[in-house]
Design an enzyme around this catalytic site. Structure first.
Site, short mmCIF file in Angstrom:
data_model
loop_
_atom_site.label_atom_id
_atom_site.label_comp_id
_atom_site.label_asym_id
_atom_site.label_seq_id
_atom_site.Cartn_x
_atom_site.Cartn_y
_atom_site.Cartn_z
N LYS A 110 71.05 -44.40 4.73
CA LYS A 110 71.08 -45.35 5.84
C LYS A 110 72.47 -45.48 6.42
CE LYS A 110 67.01 -48.20 5.20
NZ LYS A 110 66.47 -49.55 4.96
N LYS A 157 58.84 -37.20 5.75
CA LYS A 157 57.90 -38.30 5.51
C LYS A 157 57.57 -39.01 6.82
CE LYS A 157 57.91 -42.71 3.08
NZ LYS A 157 58.68 -43.67 2.32
N LYS A 172 57.86 -45.23 10.16
CA LYS A 172 57.58 -46.14 11.27
C LYS A 172 58.79 -46.29 12.17
CE LYS A 172 58.45 -49.83 8.08
NZ LYS A 172 58.18 -50.64 7.06
#
Ligand code: TRP
Length: 338
Positions: A120, A202, A205
């Site tokens: 991140k 993966k 969203k």
């Protein structure tokens, strides 16, 4: 409310999803759908992790809306607010309070090793804030407040559970038994859903390409279109293979939605091309989600009802969490006046 269940010696489960984007069929298959099966056997806490969500920048109005949506999705997928404790993280102040204490028992080195933090901070290099770094201590607080025995999560969260265990053990050893040591609970293999645009990644969203994911709330025509355009491999047979990430993914999705084994799926589509298969996957997914969407829409249309459930859930959660927190405050030596 929870007392009778605890008296029955049910084990406790806690899990959470961040309201940081629209929930996808990956979240549905990998998490929420499985939670349904747990609610009968366990004393369950399901949380909308809004405190975690602000570790990356959010548009405030959207965060608020998604929090309602996530709560409604939990229920639309079948989680019963009578059987479980459904709540919003920021409604229970104990989470932030215990997180602070746990921050003081979590080492800089441990947090530096977290893969999600490294990923991140690489993706949001303009906003590597302290919350992003200490995020696992907050997650440990979520889990430890409720004495959770099991924490259903995806593979990517196991490292955080491991850290929660380490911190809980450290605290228990320094003082005395305070926290239950939690265990991660992985969904059954095969439920990992990959991106429709790049099946080696993966499904996420937060993907900037909306064709890459299918939201639980996408209308039927959109779902069908997304599957029709899903990236597949060269070849035409509906058969799994090592270099066929695209078709493997669609077979996984179809078998997860229908309960058929991958072998059965291959048989069903023998002699048919990718086109017919993609259409079948799209329609099956859309038809399965239709009743979930109807229920979701009804709930979102009745905010006062939804809010009354949020309130009830947070009061129930608070009753359990505040007990753990006052125990912790006492053990670390905070003066407590009644
Ligand atoms: N970090 C989790 C995720 O991004 C969400 C989460 C927050 C969580 N608190 C939790 C999951 C506690 C399990 C238990 O998926």
């Amino acid at each position: 409310m929870n007392q009778p269940q605890e008296l029955q010696n049910k084990k406790t489960i806690l899990s959470a999803v961040q309201p940081s984007g629209i929930l996808t069929i990956g979240n549905y298959l990998g998490a929420i759908r499985n939670w349904n099966l747990l609610q009968e056997q366990y004393n369950c806490y399901f949380c909308v992790a809004d405190l975690h969500a602000i570790t990356v920048r959010q548009v405030p109005a959207e965060l608020r809306k998604r929090t309602y949506e996530a709560f409604a999705v939990y229920m639309a997928c079948g989680l019963d607010p009578e059987k479980n404790t459904l709540f919003v993280q920021s409604h229970v102040p104990c989470h932030a309070e215990l997180a602070w204490v746990l921050n003081c028992y979590t080492m800089f080195g441990e947090l530096s090793r977290m893969t999600q933090f490294k990923d991140k901070s690489a993706r949001h290099s303009e906003n590597i804030n302290a919350g992003l770094f200490t995020y696992p201590a907050l997650m440990a607080a979520d889990i430890l407040l409720y004495g959770a025995d099991y924490v259903p999560v995806g593979q990517d969260q196991l490292q955080h559970i491991e850290l929660a265990r380490d911190v809980a053990n450290r605290f228990n050893n320094l003082y005395s038994d305070t926290f239950v040591i939690p265990e991660g609970l992985l969904p059954k293999a095969g439920a990992k859903v990959m991106s429709l645009a790049d099946p080696t990644k993966k499904m996420s969203k937060s993907d900037e390409n909306p064709m890459a994911y299918v939201s639980i709330l996408d209308p039927k025509d959109v779902i069908v279109k997304k599957f029709k355009r899903a990236v597949t491999d060269s070849g035409s047979e509906v058969k799994r293979g090592e270099d066929k990430a695209g078709i493997n993914n669609l077979i996984t999705i179809y078998s997860a939605f229908t309960g058929k084994s991958p072998e059965e799926v291959e048989k069903e589509f023998e002699g048919q091309g990718y086109g017919a298969f993609k259409l079948a996957v799209g329609e099956t997914v859309a038809d399965t989600l239709a009743p979930v969407q109807d229920k979701f829409n009804a709930l979102m249309g009745d905010k006062p009802y939804l809010e009354s459930l949020m309130k009830k859930g947070s009061e129930q959660a608070y009753r359990r969490a505040s007990k753990t927190l006052s125990k912790v405050y006492r053990k670390v030596g905070f003066a407590q006046v009644k």
